[in-house]
Scaffold this active site. Sequence first.
Site, PDB file in Angstrom:
ATOM      1  N   ASP A  90      27.385 -55.395  46.648  1.00  0.00           N
ATOM      2  CA  ASP A  90      26.715 -55.515  47.945  1.00  0.00           C
ATOM      3  C   ASP A  90      26.982 -56.677  48.891  1.00  0.00           C
ATOM      4  OD1 ASP A  90      25.758 -57.787  46.760  1.00  0.00           O
ATOM      5  OD2 ASP A  90      23.426 -56.822  46.408  1.00  0.00           O
ATOM      6  N   ASP A 147      24.841 -60.015  50.481  1.00  0.00           N
ATOM      7  CA  ASP A 147      23.493 -60.661  50.633  1.00  0.00           C
ATOM      8  C   ASP A 147      23.399 -61.760  51.348  1.00  0.00           C
ATOM      9  OD1 ASP A 147      22.923 -59.631  47.466  1.00  0.00           O
ATOM     10  OD2 ASP A 147      24.895 -60.691  47.295  1.00  0.00           O
ATOM     11  N   ASP A 181      21.256 -56.908  50.921  1.00  0.00           N
ATOM     12  CA  ASP A 181      20.071 -57.406  50.666  1.00  0.00           C
ATOM     13  C   ASP A 181      20.064 -58.605  51.465  1.00  0.00           C
ATOM     14  OD1 ASP A 181      19.626 -55.911  48.437  1.00  0.00           O
ATOM     15  OD2 ASP A 181      20.145 -57.218  47.008  1.00  0.00           O
TER      16      ASP A 181
HETATM   17  N1  DCT Z   1      20.592 -62.757  40.961  1.00  0.00           N
HETATM   18  C1  DCT Z   1      20.059 -63.423  39.663  1.00  0.00           C
HETATM   19  N2  DCT Z   1      19.522 -62.707  38.702  1.00  0.00           N
HETATM   20  C2  DCT Z   1      19.695 -61.344  38.979  1.00  0.00           C
HETATM   21  C3  DCT Z   1      19.895 -60.950  39.930  1.00  0.00           C
HETATM   22  C4  DCT Z   1      20.527 -61.566  40.969  1.00  0.00           C
HETATM   23  O1  DCT Z   1      20.044 -64.933  39.506  1.00  0.00           O
HETATM   24  N3  DCT Z   1      19.055 -60.781  37.891  1.00  0.00           N
HETATM   25  C5  DCT Z   1      21.107 -63.974  41.913  1.00  0.00           C
HETATM   26  C6  DCT Z   1      22.591 -64.393  41.503  1.00  0.00           C
HETATM   27  C7  DCT Z   1      23.378 -63.360  42.251  1.00  0.00           C
HETATM   28  C8  DCT Z   1      22.579 -63.045  43.598  1.00  0.00           C
HETATM   29  O2  DCT Z   1      21.218 -63.140  43.130  1.00  0.00           O
HETATM   30  C9  DCT Z   1      23.009 -61.761  44.346  1.00  0.00           C
HETATM   31  O3  DCT Z   1      22.900 -60.835  43.453  1.00  0.00           O
HETATM   32  P1  DCT Z   1      24.083 -59.957  43.221  1.00  0.00           P
HETATM   33  O4  DCT Z   1      24.384 -59.148  44.398  1.00  0.00           O
HETATM   34  O5  DCT Z   1      23.848 -58.734  41.925  1.00  0.00           O
HETATM   35  O6  DCT Z   1      25.408 -60.565  42.747  1.00  0.00           O
HETATM   36  P2  DCT Z   1      26.716 -60.893  43.142  1.00  0.00           P
HETATM   37  O7  DCT Z   1      27.087 -62.075  42.429  1.00  0.00           O
HETATM   38  O8  DCT Z   1      26.627 -60.838  44.608  1.00  0.00           O
HETATM   39  O9  DCT Z   1      27.588 -59.733  42.592  1.00  0.00           O
HETATM   40  P3  DCT Z   1      28.488 -58.588  43.564  1.00  0.00           P
HETATM   41  O10 DCT Z   1      29.586 -59.528  44.238  1.00  0.00           O
HETATM   42  O11 DCT Z   1      28.765 -57.384  42.817  1.00  0.00           O
HETATM   43  O12 DCT Z   1      27.373 -58.273  44.757  1.00  0.00           O
HETATM   44 MG    MG Z   2      26.234 -59.466  45.653  1.00  0.00          MG
END
Ligand code: DCT
Ligand code: MG
Length: 424
Positions: free
Chosen positions: A232, A234, A348
């Site tokens: 995704d 963010d 997000d």
């Molecule tokens: N986060 C966290 N705990 C969670 C979910 C999310 O601390 N249970 C934080 C850390 C990363 C951030 O939010 C964004 O979440 P993701 O998009 O799920 O992680 P990402 O590292 O950006 O992974 P991706 O590259 O796959 O989007």
């Molecule tokens: Mg992410």
Amino acid sequence: LLDVSWYTESMAAGRPVEILDRHKLQEQQGNEAEVAAFSVPSYACQRRTTLENHNTVLTDALSLLAENAELSEEDGRGVAFRRAAAVLKALPKPVASMTQLRGLPCLGEHSLRVIKDILENGASSEVESTKQSERYKALKVLTGIFGVGARTADRWIRDGIHNLRQLQDSGPTLNRAQQAGLEHYDDLNQPVSKSDADAIGEVVEKAVVSVLPGAHMTLIGGFRRGKLTGHDVDFLITHPEEGREVGLMPKLVSWLESQGFLLYQKTTRNSYLESKDGPARPASNMDRFERCFSIFKLTKEEKRGTKHPETLTENGAQTPDNGGLDLDLDLDQTKPAGHKPWRAVRVDLVVSPISQFAFALLGWTGSKLFERELRRWAGHEKSMSLSSHALYDNRQSKYLRATSEEEIFAHLGLEFVPPSERNA
Ligand code: DCT
Ligand code: MG
């Protein structure tokens, strides 16, 4: 590969293995450097973990077992595998023998067994059988639907639903998120490229400044850590004047919706409250920290908008620079001819008041394990509570303010780790 059976046999028999191991290894390898043990601190937030991983075979295997445990709602086991994988990600070179792992933190008996299997046999029988198992495959497919978690998937599996066809045939009630997730299943299971993220960033930035001049937006999550793809995109949004961010999210969402950029959105009002005394005291200001889960419609035009004008030919087609290639792969080549000229992307959005911005930035940059370890370090080692809003010192009974990530690391007694080295 080395025969490491003697190592575990000695361990099992309780024999001291230290001296014997070194002699054996040196005989076999004639290279003392190979024997030198790695040294790794035990909390992931004390380590620098770049994207350069020298042990992908081992970490992929442990990550798969972690994922399987998480999908089976065995979170404790999941974290144990995640921690073990993270230790291996931090090593400066490939692991060649079990002896090199001695003294390393977070490597439990189960993880060591998996690693040993791979070093000896080239693969882990447990990982291979998990991958092949009907349950794992069904959990992957079903939780691949946006809005479907492990619990829902498990319920469906128990009802005999293992794939999307069976899901559509048996027709359980789907909520709005799940309906959107199913509708955009293929797109949402395609990795999002950095150029997709940048194209969406330009749109969101434009929306942000037009609904609240002076507000600014930061790319967070995996892309801030330097990842080239993600599941995704963010974004964290704030305004330099405290309080000006109130009400921003609904305006931002309306703007994006009116321009046709949102295929789905759900805004959650964060229950976190702030008062003048401290960021976690209950007070009158509600809804100051909001989150929007959305599915963004990324069109070819938006992708082009991010290109430098000189890369566009007269008829608007792109010359094959890297960005152009990305576009073609995303939108043309992987889809049948005549397919829709856009793709769906999970986005997000998070809005934070400036007083909490550093905490939000740190908390949303990840990785998930790095964040978990920061909170564990704060609690266990410093008697503090860290969240994406604030840091509370239990000994001093007060909130510790910070306007930068560096200050938060300093409060926690940790060396600063830049985002690109938080890839635990
Ligand atoms: N986060 C966290 N705990 C969670 C979910 C999310 O601390 N249970 C934080 C850390 C990363 C951030 O939010 C964004 O979440 P993701 O998009 O799920 O992680 P990402 O590292 O950006 O992974 P991706 O590259 O796959 O989007
Ligand atoms: Mg992410």
